[in-house]
Write a protein that holds these residues in place. Sequence first.
Motif, PDB file in Angstrom:
ATOM      1  N   ILE A 140       0.841  -1.208   0.000  1.00 37.74           N
ATOM      2  CA  ILE A 140       0.000   0.000   0.000  1.00 37.74           C
ATOM      3  C   ILE A 140       0.870   1.249   0.000  1.00 37.74           C
ATOM      4  N   LYS A 141       1.951   1.249   0.769  1.00 40.81           N
ATOM      5  CA  LYS A 141       2.858   2.402   0.774  1.00 40.81           C
ATOM      6  C   LYS A 141       3.419   2.652  -0.623  1.00 40.81           C
ATOM      7  N   LEU A 142       3.838   1.581  -1.315  1.00 44.77           N
ATOM      8  CA  LEU A 142       4.352   1.729  -2.678  1.00 44.77           C
ATOM      9  C   LEU A 142       3.270   2.217  -3.631  1.00 44.77           C
ATOM     10  N   CYS A 143       2.081   1.711  -3.453  1.00 43.13           N
ATOM     11  CA  CYS A 143       0.963   2.115  -4.305  1.00 43.13           C
ATOM     12  C   CYS A 143       0.645   3.591  -4.108  1.00 43.13           C
ATOM     13  N   MET A 144       0.624   4.039  -2.863  1.00 40.32           N
ATOM     14  CA  MET A 144       0.365   5.456  -2.573  1.00 40.32           C
ATOM     15  C   MET A 144       1.469   6.338  -3.170  1.00 40.32           C
ATOM     16  N   ALA A 145       2.724   5.903  -3.047  1.00 45.74           N
ATOM     17  CA  ALA A 145       3.832   6.667  -3.617  1.00 45.74           C
ATOM     18  C   ALA A 145       3.718   6.709  -5.142  1.00 45.74           C
ATOM     19  N   ALA A 146       3.324   5.588  -5.743  1.00 51.45           N
ATOM     20  CA  ALA A 146       3.156   5.549  -7.189  1.00 51.45           C
ATOM     21  C   ALA A 146       2.034   6.483  -7.633  1.00 51.45           C
ATOM     22  N   LEU A 147       0.917   6.467  -6.919  1.00 52.02           N
ATOM     23  CA  LEU A 147      -0.199   7.356  -7.266  1.00 52.02           C
ATOM     24  C   LEU A 147       0.194   8.820  -7.136  1.00 52.02           C
ATOM     25  N   ALA A 148       0.962   9.159  -6.097  1.00 56.86           N
ATOM     26  CA  ALA A 148       1.435  10.542  -5.936  1.00 56.86           C
ATOM     27  C   ALA A 148       2.346  10.918  -7.095  1.00 56.86           C
ATOM     28  N   ASN A 149       3.207  10.002  -7.508  1.00 56.33           N
ATOM     29  CA  ASN A 149       4.121  10.243  -8.621  1.00 56.33           C
ATOM     30  C   ASN A 149       3.343  10.410  -9.925  1.00 56.33           C
ATOM     31  N   ILE A 150       2.418   9.507 -10.187  1.00 53.08           N
ATOM     32  CA  ILE A 150       1.637   9.535 -11.434  1.00 53.08           C
ATOM     33  C   ILE A 150       0.817  10.814 -11.535  1.00 53.08           C
ATOM     34  N   SER A 151       0.207  11.223 -10.424  1.00 51.36           N
ATOM     35  CA  SER A 151      -0.657  12.402 -10.441  1.00 51.36           C
ATOM     36  C   SER A 151       0.127  13.706 -10.361  1.00 51.36           C
ATOM     37  N   ARG A 152       1.438  13.585 -10.152  1.00 46.60           N
ATOM     38  CA  ARG A 152       2.317  14.753  -9.980  1.00 46.60           C
ATOM     39  C   ARG A 152       1.830  15.624  -8.827  1.00 46.60           C
ATOM     40  N   SER A 153       1.265  14.958  -7.849  1.00 50.00           N
ATOM     41  CA  SER A 153       0.713  15.650  -6.685  1.00 50.00           C
ATOM     42  C   SER A 153       1.825  16.007  -5.702  1.00 50.00           C
ATOM     43  N   THR A 154       1.759  17.201  -5.179  1.00 45.16           N
ATOM     44  CA  THR A 154       2.725  17.649  -4.177  1.00 45.16           C
ATOM     45  C   THR A 154       1.985  18.438  -3.111  1.00 45.16           C
ATOM     46  N   GLY A 155       2.683  18.788  -2.072  1.00 43.48           N
ATOM     47  CA  GLY A 155       2.094  19.632  -1.041  1.00 43.48           C
ATOM     48  C   GLY A 155       1.762  18.871   0.217  1.00 43.48           C
TER      49      GLY A 155
END
Length: 167
Positions: free
Chosen positions: A124-139
């Motif tokens: 789940i941690k890897l999945c969340m990191a991947a989703l943040a990377n894919i969405s280019r989400s920051t903050g």
Amino acid sequence: PAASRRPLSCAHLLMPSLSAGSNALSSAKDEVEAYDALAARYNEDEIYTSIGPVLLAVNPYAPVAACDQRCLAELAALNAGGAAVSDLPAHIFRVALEAYDGLVDGPQAILVSGESGAGKTETIKLCMAALANISRSTGSTTEAALESGLLLEAFGNAMTVYNHNSS
């Protein structure tokens, strides 16, 4: 044994023999062949294997290059460079990307299941990191979501009538 496992570069995931083998279970005729296919991939430090839309992960109980942030970034760069999702290797990044891309069609869910110690929280941690990377989400909101692993682990360590460390 975890001590003998060798770290691999993320490029190892893209070797044609392994990409072709990521669907190794699709030709298995029985449980023994499926187990042998998973064991062979595990012995090559390939902890992920796909069978159709399902991703199987075998917990290596040790750090592997396929699960570090550099590898997630390399897979994201391949995708951003025009690689089709179907060209990506069996990996949690691919599952996250398919779910993210599927949001245009409606809500998506990623189900992570397994026995105690199977690596669900790490997945789940890897999945969340991947989703943040894919969405280019920051903050701060993204950081809070990525740090939710602490909350997940708190639930994972809850005692139930069946298990003293239930996820």
